[in-house]
Scaffold this active site. Sequence first.
Site, short mmCIF file in Angstrom:
data_model
loop_
_atom_site.label_atom_id
_atom_site.label_comp_id
_atom_site.label_asym_id
_atom_site.label_seq_id
_atom_site.Cartn_x
_atom_site.Cartn_y
_atom_site.Cartn_z
N GLY A 45 -26.78 29.11 2.04
CA GLY A 45 -26.36 30.50 2.01
C GLY A 45 -25.39 30.79 3.13
N GLN A 50 -20.39 35.74 8.81
CA GLN A 50 -20.53 34.45 9.51
C GLN A 50 -19.20 33.69 9.60
OE1 GLN A 50 -24.20 33.29 7.00
NE2 GLN A 50 -24.45 32.15 8.92
N CYS A 95 -30.02 28.65 10.16
CA CYS A 95 -28.84 29.48 9.93
C CYS A 95 -27.63 28.73 10.44
CB CYS A 95 -28.99 30.81 10.67
SG CYS A 95 -27.58 31.91 10.47
N LEU A 96 -26.56 28.71 9.65
CA LEU A 96 -25.34 28.02 10.08
C LEU A 96 -24.78 28.61 11.37
CD1 LEU A 96 -23.65 27.46 6.59
CD2 LEU A 96 -24.42 25.66 8.15
N HIS A 137 -32.51 36.63 3.90
CA HIS A 137 -31.85 36.15 5.12
C HIS A 137 -30.37 36.58 5.13
CE1 HIS A 137 -31.04 32.84 8.20
NE2 HIS A 137 -29.83 33.14 7.77
N GLU A 138 -29.69 36.39 4.01
CA GLU A 138 -28.25 36.71 3.94
C GLU A 138 -28.01 38.22 3.97
OE1 GLU A 138 -26.36 34.37 4.62
OE2 GLU A 138 -27.73 32.74 4.15
N HIS A 141 -27.88 39.55 7.43
CA HIS A 141 -26.59 39.34 8.11
C HIS A 141 -25.67 40.55 7.91
CE1 HIS A 141 -26.59 35.32 9.79
NE2 HIS A 141 -27.04 34.78 8.66
C1 QAP Z 1 -30.28 30.72 5.19
O1 QAP Z 1 -29.24 28.82 5.99
C2 QAP Z 1 -31.62 30.23 4.78
O2 QAP Z 1 -29.06 24.55 11.83
C3 QAP Z 1 -29.19 29.73 4.93
O3 QAP Z 1 -27.58 22.33 11.74
C4 QAP Z 1 -32.34 29.34 5.55
O4 QAP Z 1 -27.92 27.39 4.94
C5 QAP Z 1 -32.19 30.68 3.64
C6 QAP Z 1 -27.89 24.77 8.39
C7 QAP Z 1 -33.59 28.91 5.15
C8 QAP Z 1 -33.43 30.25 3.25
C9 QAP Z 1 -34.14 29.37 4.00
C10 QAP Z 1 -28.54 25.07 9.57
C11 QAP Z 1 -27.13 23.62 8.34
C12 QAP Z 1 -27.96 25.61 7.19
C13 QAP Z 1 -28.43 24.26 10.68
C14 QAP Z 1 -28.54 27.65 5.94
C15 QAP Z 1 -27.66 23.10 10.62
C16 QAP Z 1 -27.01 22.79 9.46
C17 QAP Z 1 -28.59 26.80 7.13
CO CO Z 2 -27.83 32.89 8.48
#
Ligand code: QAP
Ligand code: CO
Length: 174
Positions: A45, A50, A95-96, A137-138, A141
């Site tokens: 996501g 972001q 989270c990215l 989550h999104e 943001h």
């Molecule tokens: C939000 O998060 C989310 O730390 C999206 O090193 C998270 O895509 C929704 C990511 C969990 C539902 C459950 C994070 C990639 C990606 C990092 C992401 C990383 C590389 C996070």
């Molecule tokens: Co995020």
Amino acid sequence: MKLNIVEYPDKKLREKSKEVKIFDASLHKLLDAMNPLMINTNGIGLAAIQVAHPVRALVLNIPDEEGEQAPENLLEIINPVMTDKSGSTSYQEGCLSVPKFYEDIKRYENVVVNYQDRHGNTKTLEADGLLAIAIQHEMDHLEGILFIDKLSYARRKKFEKEYKRMQKERKHSK
Ligand code: QAP
Ligand code: CO
């Protein structure tokens, strides 16, 4: 369109995103750039804020049973409004914009969201499982809220300490 991911503690992430009113080529360009960026960075996501665009737009692509993020599972969600929510669940979120940090966060288990697609058509999404978690989550943001804001005081303290240490290490290896 070249996009970069804005990382915590950048204040940009605290901005409240504005409603999308014009569904034109510039919105499509932004979405078309966000999708591959999300996939290439191992994201499921990504909200426009972001990538430094404070508009109420986000993309999601939840992996299937094989762990693949098929292009046809891509969701582009504009101006989302949560119209119903129920249940409770917890998931280890990341989270990215907060790289390499993961913590259990409590969310609603089921949500109903009204939104618009890239052409401005109104849609309804009934979500459960990981999709329901990701959309909450999104949508946070869009309000300038990060998942780390939901940690207990003690866990947040621990996060700040670990994150600062990690950022120093990253700086030295650049
Ligand atoms: C939000 O998060 C989310 O730390 C999206 O090193 C998270 O895509 C929704 C990511 C969990 C539902 C459950 C994070 C990639 C990606 C990092 C992401 C990383 C590389 C996070
Ligand atoms: Co995020």
